[in-house]
Design a protein around this motif. Structure first.
Motif, mmCIF file in Angstrom:
data_model
loop_
_atom_site.group_PDB
_atom_site.id
_atom_site.type_symbol
_atom_site.label_atom_id
_atom_site.label_comp_id
_atom_site.label_asym_id
_atom_site.label_seq_id
_atom_site.Cartn_x
_atom_site.Cartn_y
_atom_site.Cartn_z
ATOM 1 N N PHE A 1 50.197 17.831 10.002
ATOM 2 C CA PHE A 1 50.013 16.713 10.937
ATOM 3 C C PHE A 1 48.583 16.739 11.490
ATOM 4 O O PHE A 1 48.053 17.814 11.772
ATOM 5 N N ALA A 2 48.033 15.545 11.673
ATOM 6 C CA ALA A 2 46.708 15.448 12.288
ATOM 7 C C ALA A 2 46.814 15.503 13.818
ATOM 8 O O ALA A 2 45.829 15.367 14.519
ATOM 9 N N PHE A 3 48.025 15.640 14.336
ATOM 10 C CA PHE A 3 48.242 15.769 15.783
ATOM 11 C C PHE A 3 49.260 16.882 15.990
ATOM 12 O O PHE A 3 49.891 17.344 15.038
ATOM 13 N N ASN A 4 49.428 17.286 17.239
ATOM 14 C CA ASN A 4 50.403 18.336 17.548
ATOM 15 C C ASN A 4 51.801 17.707 17.645
ATOM 16 O O ASN A 4 52.056 16.904 18.539
ATOM 17 N N PRO A 5 52.712 18.070 16.759
ATOM 18 C CA PRO A 5 54.048 17.446 16.807
ATOM 19 C C PRO A 5 54.865 17.835 18.040
ATOM 20 O O PRO A 5 55.874 17.199 18.316
ATOM 21 N N LEU A 6 54.440 18.868 18.773
ATOM 22 C CA LEU A 6 55.127 19.194 20.040
ATOM 23 C C LEU A 6 54.562 18.287 21.132
ATOM 24 O O LEU A 6 53.901 18.741 22.076
ATOM 25 N N ASP A 7 54.807 16.986 20.994
ATOM 26 C CA ASP A 7 54.149 16.022 21.890
ATOM 27 C C ASP A 7 55.152 15.192 22.674
ATOM 28 O O ASP A 7 54.801 14.148 23.218
ATOM 29 N N ALA A 8 56.434 15.656 22.758
ATOM 30 C CA ALA A 8 57.412 14.897 23.544
ATOM 31 C C ALA A 8 56.997 14.929 25.010
ATOM 32 O O ALA A 8 56.540 15.969 25.510
ATOM 33 N N ILE A 9 57.140 13.804 25.688
ATOM 34 C CA ILE A 9 56.839 13.787 27.125
ATOM 35 C C ILE A 9 58.120 13.973 27.938
ATOM 36 O O ILE A 9 58.094 14.079 29.159
ATOM 37 N N GLY A 10 59.246 14.015 27.240
ATOM 38 C CA GLY A 10 60.514 14.245 27.926
ATOM 39 C C GLY A 10 61.651 14.225 26.929
ATOM 40 O O GLY A 10 61.447 13.940 25.746
ATOM 41 N N TRP A 11 62.820 14.591 27.375
ATOM 42 C CA TRP A 11 64.020 14.540 26.521
ATOM 43 C C TRP A 11 65.243 14.549 27.420
ATOM 44 O O TRP A 11 65.160 14.894 28.598
ATOM 45 N N HIS A 12 66.380 14.151 26.866
ATOM 46 C CA HIS A 12 67.632 14.405 27.555
ATOM 47 C C HIS A 12 68.684 14.705 26.509
ATOM 48 O O HIS A 12 68.522 14.378 25.336
ATOM 49 N N GLY A 13 69.740 15.370 26.919
ATOM 50 C CA GLY A 13 70.797 15.698 25.980
ATOM 51 C C GLY A 13 71.513 16.958 26.388
ATOM 52 O O GLY A 13 71.230 17.540 27.441
ATOM 53 N N ASP A 14 72.453 17.380 25.571
ATOM 54 C CA ASP A 14 73.195 18.605 25.886
ATOM 55 C C ASP A 14 73.029 19.660 24.796
ATOM 56 O O ASP A 14 73.901 20.473 24.565
ATOM 57 N N LEU A 15 71.873 19.608 24.138
ATOM 58 C CA LEU A 15 71.506 20.647 23.167
ATOM 59 C C LEU A 15 70.094 21.089 23.530
ATOM 60 O O LEU A 15 69.226 20.236 23.751
ATOM 61 N N ALA A 16 69.857 22.380 23.619
ATOM 62 C CA ALA A 16 68.509 22.853 23.964
ATOM 63 C C ALA A 16 68.340 24.305 23.556
ATOM 64 O O ALA A 16 69.320 25.020 23.319
ATOM 65 N N VAL A 17 67.085 24.719 23.507
ATOM 66 C CA VAL A 17 66.776 26.154 23.473
ATOM 67 C C VAL A 17 67.301 26.740 24.787
ATOM 68 O O VAL A 17 67.203 26.100 25.835
ATOM 69 N N CYS A 18 67.896 27.925 24.736
ATOM 70 C CA CYS A 18 68.302 28.562 25.997
ATOM 71 C C CYS A 18 68.009 30.043 25.944
ATOM 72 O O CYS A 18 67.820 30.623 24.866
ATOM 73 N N ARG A 19 67.972 30.643 27.148
ATOM 74 C CA ARG A 19 67.574 32.042 27.267
ATOM 75 C C ARG A 19 68.397 32.752 28.337
ATOM 76 O O ARG A 19 68.697 32.180 29.391
ATOM 77 N N ILE A 20 68.776 33.979 28.036
ATOM 78 C CA ILE A 20 69.356 34.858 29.060
ATOM 79 C C ILE A 20 68.764 36.246 28.832
ATOM 80 O O ILE A 20 68.573 36.659 27.688
#
Ligand SMILES: [Fe+2]
Length: 379
Positions: free
Chosen positions: A220-239
């Motif tokens: 990509f000629a740009f950074n694909p990690l370019d979301a300005i927001g999201w919603h939903g019930d699936l995500a990276v999580c950490r404990i």
């Protein structure tokens, strides 16, 4: 959860309560179905069941010193393969520098267990600071990269073609061990929005996608990690393991399944975290001998002094295939009924796999060949 009242049989001189009140001078061995959930028998042996004088043939316990895996790794896809089958792939990642590309696993959910180091994890979902002791679930398809603050060592545990879920906590309810509200998810903050503007190396960002264990790269000629927001019930999580509140009973040595943290399609991940030893005089204070009759068992030693094993240090991994009888090492066995410390101080990650695991090339190179003899002295 309901069960009819059954009337198990008792033969000869025997305790009627598993893991407690053993006939004097005996060693208990459990043989069972479905891990620790099915029918089981508890034998009272006159000798430790690991007191073999010789062990021959392909059924072998293994111990690996993952600290000795070296070599340049620049990407999770360079991680050394340790153990694998069609449903579970365990690899060892050692990164000395930040990733200059994004990774995406199309083969299954990935569980990162950070053994050493700390870093910023940038993913589709935002920024998450990660450190030693963190479990990080990366849902299949997540684009991610690590920006290191210190060299990082981590286990990667792929749930091939499957998803990580939380275990059924039964009688103790869903908030025991850890409350799901303790799970952290990434944030879209100023640092995340700023990194979206970063030019990739040579003006391009690469996304290395793993599918059927082969890597393809999207540029990509740009950074694909370019979301300005999201919603939903699936995500990276950490404990983090320090946030676990392990179950224990002062009168009963709980089986490892009481320490289940995540479940995947054909394996479970459990965590041994510090807890007091049992105090009842008749209760076992060490794991009981058993054969893993239905599961291959893997333990990674993260920190502390592992109370049931001699000569095992942080960064090592043991692998006990189904059918191999094991239990406390001789030094640990001497504390079967009386411990010298009030509590364990260990942190370890266990993987119990329903299907046979194969030892992969990365582990073979760092195997401790004498491990099968490490129970010697148990007589
Ligand atoms: Fe075991």
């Amino acid at each position: 959860m309901k069960r009819y009242i059954g009337y198990p049989r008792v033969a000869g001189t025997a305790s009627r309560q598993a893991h407690a009140d053993l006939p004097p001078g005996t060693y208990e061995r459990e043989m069972g179905k479905e891990g620790f959930f099915g029918p089981a028998a508890f034998f009272h042996h006159r000798h430790p069941p690991t007191g073999w004088s010789r062990f021959e043939g392909p059924l072998r316990p293994h111990a690996f010193d993952l600290n000795r895996i070296t070599g340049a790794m620049h990407s999770p896809w360079d991680a050394a393969p340790v153990l694998e089958n069609a449903h579970c792939r365990v690899r060892w990642l050692r990164l000395l520098a930040s990733m200059d590309h994004l990774a995406r696993n199309a083969d299954g959910d990935e569980l990162l267990f950070i053994h050493q180091g700390h870093a910023e994890l940038y993913s589709d979902f935002g920024r998450l600071a990660v450190e030693a002791g963190d479990y990080v679930v990366l849902p299949r398809g997540t684009m991610w990269r690590l920006e290191l603050d210190a060299p990082l060592a981590a286990l990667l545990i792929e749930a091939t073609n499957a998803s990580y879920q939380l275990p059924e906590k039964g009688l103790v309810g869903p908030h025991a061990i850890f409350d799901p509200a303790m799970l952290d998810v990434p944030v879209i903050d100023a640092a995340f929005l700023a990194q979206a503007e970063l030019p990739g190396p040579g003006g391009e960002w690469a996304v290395r996608i793993k599918r059927q264990n082969a890597i393809s790269t999207a540029h990509f000629a740009f950074n694909p990690l370019d979301a300005i927001g999201w919603h939903g019930d699936l995500a990276v999580c950490r404990i983090n393991v320090r946030d676990l509140r392990p179950l224990m009973s002062h009168r009963y040595h709980l089986p490892p399944s009481a320490h289940t943290t995540f479940v995947a399609g054909r394996f479970v991940v459990c965590t041994f975290a510090p807890r007091p030893f049992e105090s009842d005089p008749g209760a076992l204070k060490v794991p009981f001998f058993h054969n893993n009759d239905d599961y291959d068992e893997v333990i990674f030693y993260h920190a502390g002094d592992f109370f049931s094993r001699d000569n095992i240090h942080p960064g090592m991994m043991t692998f006990h295939p189904a059918g191999f009888t094991h239990g406390p090492h001789p030094k640990a066995l001497s504390r079967m009924l009386v411990q010298t410390k009030p509590a364990t101080d260990e942190y370890a990650v266990m993987i119990d796999a329903r299907d046979p695991l194969e030892v992969a090339s990365g582990a073979r190179a760092v195997e401790w060949a004498g491990y099968v003899d490490s129970w010697k002295g148990a007589k």
